[in-house]
Design an enzyme around this catalytic site. Structure first.
Site, PDB file in Angstrom:
ATOM      1  N   GLN A  17       0.758  -1.249  -0.096  1.00 62.05           N
ATOM      2  CA  GLN A  17      -0.092   0.005  -0.012  1.00 62.05           C
ATOM      3  C   GLN A  17       0.733   1.318   0.029  1.00 62.05           C
ATOM      4  O   GLN A  17       2.099   1.234   0.361  1.00 62.05           O
ATOM      5  CB  GLN A  17      -0.937  -0.030   1.083  1.00 62.05           C
TER       6      GLN A  17
ATOM      7  N   HIS B 223       0.017   5.782   0.803  1.00 60.94           N
ATOM      8  CA  HIS B 223      -0.912   6.858   1.110  1.00 60.94           C
ATOM      9  C   HIS B 223      -0.756   8.023   0.310  1.00 60.94           C
ATOM     10  O   HIS B 223       0.194   8.489  -0.039  1.00 60.94           O
ATOM     11  CB  HIS B 223      -0.767   7.152   2.496  1.00 60.94           C
TER      12      HIS B 223
ATOM     13  N   GLU C 290       3.038   8.678   8.424  1.00 60.94           N
ATOM     14  CA  GLU C 290       3.062   7.864   9.643  1.00 60.94           C
ATOM     15  C   GLU C 290       4.416   7.340  10.076  1.00 60.94           C
ATOM     16  O   GLU C 290       5.292   7.320   9.434  1.00 60.94           O
ATOM     17  CB  GLU C 290       2.001   6.689   9.194  1.00 60.94           C
TER      18      GLU C 290
ATOM     19  N   HIS D 257       4.972   0.392   0.740  1.00 60.08           N
ATOM     20  CA  HIS D 257       5.312  -0.306   1.966  1.00 60.08           C
ATOM     21  C   HIS D 257       4.109  -1.521   2.358  1.00 60.08           C
ATOM     22  O   HIS D 257       2.918  -1.512   1.991  1.00 60.08           O
ATOM     23  CB  HIS D 257       5.195   0.558   3.095  1.00 60.08           C
TER      24      HIS D 257
ATOM     25  N   ARG E 232      -4.157   0.094  -2.231  1.00 64.46           N
ATOM     26  CA  ARG E 232      -3.681  -0.921  -2.195  1.00 64.46           C
ATOM     27  C   ARG E 232      -3.377  -1.382  -3.657  1.00 64.46           C
ATOM     28  O   ARG E 232      -4.191  -1.048  -4.517  1.00 64.46           O
ATOM     29  CB  ARG E 232      -4.651  -1.904  -1.723  1.00 64.46           C
TER      30      ARG E 232
END
Length: 404
Positions: free
Chosen positions: A96, A98, A133, A263, A282
């Site tokens: 995936q 972001h 993140e 990642h 994804r």
């Protein structure tokens, strides 16, 4: 300050033991438990225990953002800008990435105009925020993160000695940069299933032969490919794993991922903090919704050096994890048994998460016990917060707004 009750999320890749043991519940749990959310995301807000009843943290902040968030409220639209989690991965998460802030806003608006329900499994954008993140390992934590230096990937593909990979190896060797990575990844992730079903077994045979020859340089990378192929047979994400950094975090080390970094977390338990978002694109290694064209739109193909964040000692008992994200900051406290209360510096509101032992939070004449696996909400109006270990050493994470 008040007790904060996390929202438990159950996904197939979670553990039936880790979060239950951490929180003192019976083991095994009825379902795999993957994440414990401590935040104010609309999808699953934590609950604040006040005077014997619980109230949604999302509603508490919305009712009085100035008191709860303080001076940072206008900057983040009156919303808590970060989401804190405990993550327990017993099996690999999806491959995936972001979106950036601009991509998230555009994608969220586009899917709203298309009237895709927010809870639809086909939805890519569940909010309009980006999602940088940071995950900090509580035990040995394994992950794939960021495209590896192409020269190293050429060496790996060459070492596998798979004739069917020769054209891709030569392509990347001739163009060892983001453009070469984009071409190879895009080709692999979009291969027709019939071709993939022919190529993958050859690659896996090469992996087995590599390990049988007792080669050492790429052992973890090759084993990971074989493990992913066993969990997700025939998945293009297995091939993609050949292009990505294989990372092992020791307890206390962090991994920071900015927008666009491909990642997949593989195994381990960690404290994760991110911008207050649930946007995930994804590309494979999952039974969930996969949108390869949208993933390709957000991916950053620049090779990424290992994005490991080493904790920075602040004093003898606290460590700071530096990232460029303005939405969050994370600090870890190692509290010794019998030590004096430790001041907890922060910017704006904070969430205190106990990951080992028991912690007593102190404010003036008030105190609040946080057991292992428990948390506390500290509003911006709460000042002079201190923490103390109770009946043995304890570990405490403090999440707050960035810029401390």
């Amino acid at each position: 300050m008040h007790e904060l009750v996390g929202a438990l999320r159950s996904y197939a890749w979670g553990s039936r033991t880790v979060l239950a043991q951490l929180c003192g519940r019976p083991v095994p749990s009825a379902h795999p438990e993957a994440e414990l959310w401590f935040g104010a995301h609309p999808a699953d807000p934590a609950r604040v225990r006040i005077d014997g009843h619980t109230e949604s943290l999302l509603e508490l902040v919305a009712a009085d953002p100035q008191r709860q968030l303080g001076a940072v409220a206008p900057e983040f639209g009156g919303r808590l800008p970060f989401l804190l989690k405990i993550l327990a991965a017993e099996e690999p998460l999806s491959l995936q990435a972001h979106p950036s802030a601009d991509q998230a806003r555009a994608g969220f608006e586009r899917e709203n105009l298309q009237r895709v329900p927010l809870d639809s499994p086909m939805r890519n954008y569940r909010d309009d925020s980006h999602k940088p993140e940071l995950v900090v390992a509580l035990n040995r934590f394994e992950a794939l993160a960021g495209f590896r230096d192409p020269h190293r990937t050429v060496a790996l593909l060459t070492a596998l000695a798979v004739p069917e990979l020769k054209q891709y190896t030569e392509l990347l060797a001739a163009q060892p940069d983001s453009s070469g990575l984009r071409t190879v990844f895009t080709t692999w992730i979009t291969l027709p299933q019939a071709i993939l079903d022919t190529l993958l077994p050859k690659v896996l045979d090469g992996c087995v032969s590599y390990l049988a020859a007792s080669c050492e340089e790429f052992v973890s990378e090759v084993r990971t490919v074989l493990e992913l192929a066993e969990a997700y047979p025939g998945d293009a994400g297995v091939l993609a794993a050949l292009l990505i950094n294989r990372i092992t975090l020791e307890p206390g080390q962090g991994l920071f991922l900015a927008a666009g970094n491909l990642h997949a977390y593989l195994n381990g338990v960690g404290v994760e903090i991110m911008a207050n978002s649930d946007n995930v694109l994804r590309g494979g290694l999952t039974p969930k919704h996969v949108d390869v064209p949208e993933l390709l739109r957000v991916l950053d193909f620049e090779p990424l050096a290992l994005p490991i964040v080493t904790p920075e000692p602040v004093d003898e008992h606290s460590f700071r994890y530096r990232t460029p994200a303005p939405e969050f900051a994370l600090r870890r406290f190692e509290l010794a048994d019998g030590a004096d209360p430790t001041p907890i510096p922060r910017t704006g509101p904070g969430i205190m998460l106990c990951t080992a032992g028991t912690v007593r939070m102190l404010q003036g004449g008030d105190s609040l016990l946080i057991p292992q696996g428990g948390a506390a909400w500290i509003s911006a109006a709460d000042t002079d917060i201190r923490a103390q270990a109770v009946d043995g050493a304890a570990q405490l994470f403090c999440a707050c707004v960035g810029g401390e």
